[in-house]
Write a protein that holds these residues in place. Sequence first.
Motif, short mmCIF file in Angstrom:
data_model
loop_
_atom_site.label_atom_id
_atom_site.label_comp_id
_atom_site.label_asym_id
_atom_site.label_seq_id
_atom_site.Cartn_x
_atom_site.Cartn_y
_atom_site.Cartn_z
N LEU A 26 0.85 -1.18 0.00
CA LEU A 26 0.00 0.00 0.00
C LEU A 26 0.89 1.23 0.00
O LEU A 26 1.80 1.34 0.83
N VAL A 27 0.64 2.13 -0.93
CA VAL A 27 1.43 3.35 -1.07
C VAL A 27 0.47 4.53 -1.13
O VAL A 27 -0.52 4.49 -1.86
N SER A 28 0.75 5.57 -0.38
CA SER A 28 0.02 6.81 -0.47
C SER A 28 0.92 7.82 -1.16
O SER A 28 2.13 7.82 -0.97
N PHE A 29 0.31 8.70 -1.96
CA PHE A 29 1.13 9.65 -2.70
C PHE A 29 0.37 10.95 -2.94
O PHE A 29 -0.85 11.01 -2.85
N SER A 30 1.14 11.98 -3.18
CA SER A 30 0.62 13.30 -3.54
C SER A 30 1.28 13.66 -4.88
O SER A 30 2.10 12.90 -5.39
N PRO A 31 0.99 14.83 -5.41
CA PRO A 31 1.66 15.22 -6.64
C PRO A 31 3.18 15.36 -6.49
O PRO A 31 3.91 15.33 -7.48
N THR A 32 3.69 15.47 -5.26
CA THR A 32 5.12 15.73 -5.07
C THR A 32 5.89 14.69 -4.26
O THR A 32 7.11 14.70 -4.28
N ASP A 33 5.21 13.84 -3.52
CA ASP A 33 5.94 12.86 -2.70
C ASP A 33 5.09 11.60 -2.50
O ASP A 33 3.97 11.52 -2.97
N HIS A 34 5.65 10.64 -1.79
CA HIS A 34 4.94 9.38 -1.54
C HIS A 34 5.55 8.68 -0.32
O HIS A 34 6.64 9.02 0.12
N GLU A 35 4.81 7.69 0.16
CA GLU A 35 5.28 6.87 1.28
C GLU A 35 4.68 5.48 1.14
O GLU A 35 3.48 5.32 0.92
N GLN A 36 5.53 4.46 1.24
CA GLN A 36 5.00 3.09 1.27
C GLN A 36 4.53 2.84 2.69
O GLN A 36 5.31 2.87 3.64
N LEU A 37 3.24 2.62 2.85
CA LEU A 37 2.63 2.47 4.16
C LEU A 37 2.61 1.02 4.64
O LEU A 37 2.55 0.77 5.84
N TYR A 38 2.65 0.09 3.70
CA TYR A 38 2.54 -1.32 4.06
C TYR A 38 3.24 -2.16 3.00
O TYR A 38 3.14 -1.88 1.81
N LEU A 39 3.94 -3.18 3.45
CA LEU A 39 4.51 -4.20 2.56
C LEU A 39 4.39 -5.53 3.28
O LEU A 39 4.89 -5.68 4.41
N ARG A 40 3.72 -6.48 2.66
CA ARG A 40 3.53 -7.79 3.28
C ARG A 40 4.89 -8.42 3.57
O ARG A 40 5.84 -8.30 2.79
N ASP A 48 10.38 -1.61 -7.26
CA ASP A 48 10.58 -0.27 -7.81
C ASP A 48 9.33 0.58 -7.59
O ASP A 48 8.58 0.87 -8.52
N VAL A 49 9.11 0.98 -6.34
CA VAL A 49 7.94 1.78 -5.97
C VAL A 49 7.95 3.11 -6.71
O VAL A 49 6.90 3.59 -7.15
N GLU A 50 9.12 3.71 -6.87
CA GLU A 50 9.23 5.01 -7.56
C GLU A 50 8.60 4.97 -8.95
O GLU A 50 7.94 5.91 -9.35
N ARG A 51 8.84 3.91 -9.68
CA ARG A 51 8.32 3.80 -11.04
C ARG A 51 6.79 3.74 -11.02
O ARG A 51 6.12 4.41 -11.81
N PHE A 52 6.22 2.96 -10.10
CA PHE A 52 4.76 2.89 -10.00
C PHE A 52 4.18 4.23 -9.58
O PHE A 52 3.17 4.68 -10.13
N VAL A 53 4.79 4.89 -8.61
CA VAL A 53 4.30 6.19 -8.14
C VAL A 53 4.34 7.20 -9.28
O VAL A 53 3.38 7.95 -9.49
N ALA A 54 5.44 7.23 -10.03
CA ALA A 54 5.56 8.19 -11.13
C ALA A 54 4.43 8.01 -12.14
O ALA A 54 3.85 8.99 -12.62
N ARG A 57 0.92 8.92 -10.46
CA ARG A 57 0.87 10.36 -10.21
C ARG A 57 0.41 11.13 -11.46
O ARG A 57 -0.19 12.20 -11.36
N LEU A 58 0.68 10.60 -12.64
CA LEU A 58 0.28 11.27 -13.89
C LEU A 58 -1.22 11.50 -13.97
O LEU A 58 -1.68 12.37 -14.70
N TRP A 59 -1.98 10.73 -13.22
CA TRP A 59 -3.43 10.75 -13.36
C TRP A 59 -4.14 11.73 -12.43
O TRP A 59 -5.36 11.83 -12.45
N PHE A 60 -3.40 12.50 -11.62
CA PHE A 60 -4.05 13.47 -10.74
C PHE A 60 -4.96 14.41 -11.53
O PHE A 60 -6.12 14.61 -11.18
#
Length: 122
Positions: A26-40, A48-54, A57-60
């Motif tokens: 589970l990852v929460s994100f904003s237009p400028t940052d993100h945080e992985q909140l949970y990893l099983r 590569d969480v950064e790639r998924f977030v990027a 984020r395009l869809w805001f």
Amino acid sequence: MADYESLREPLVSAARTAIGDDLRSLVSFSPTDHEQLYLRSDLERDADVERFVAFERLWFDAVGDYGNSELGEYAFTVRAFSNGYLIRVIADGHGAFATTDRMPIAEFSEVATAMRGVLETV
């Protein structure tokens, strides 16, 4: 910058309740940052969480671009992969996505509703 610590417990709880043991991350994100909140615990921490977030984020901006279409308001997005799913919810300038093992597609509405409820309280 979003206050991810205040989101951690309610968002993880909402996702775990709706998804159960099939929740992978589970990852929460904003237009400028993100945080992985949970990893099983059985998963590698080198994803590569950064790639998924990027990408997510395009869809805001696009979320509002759908406007009042004949399909109604945008609710959530599900992406299918060979080993599971990613569900993304964007609400009030905040986003979150969860990754799951394979599960029935009909259950994603419940997941999205739970995640959106938390994001709208931020």
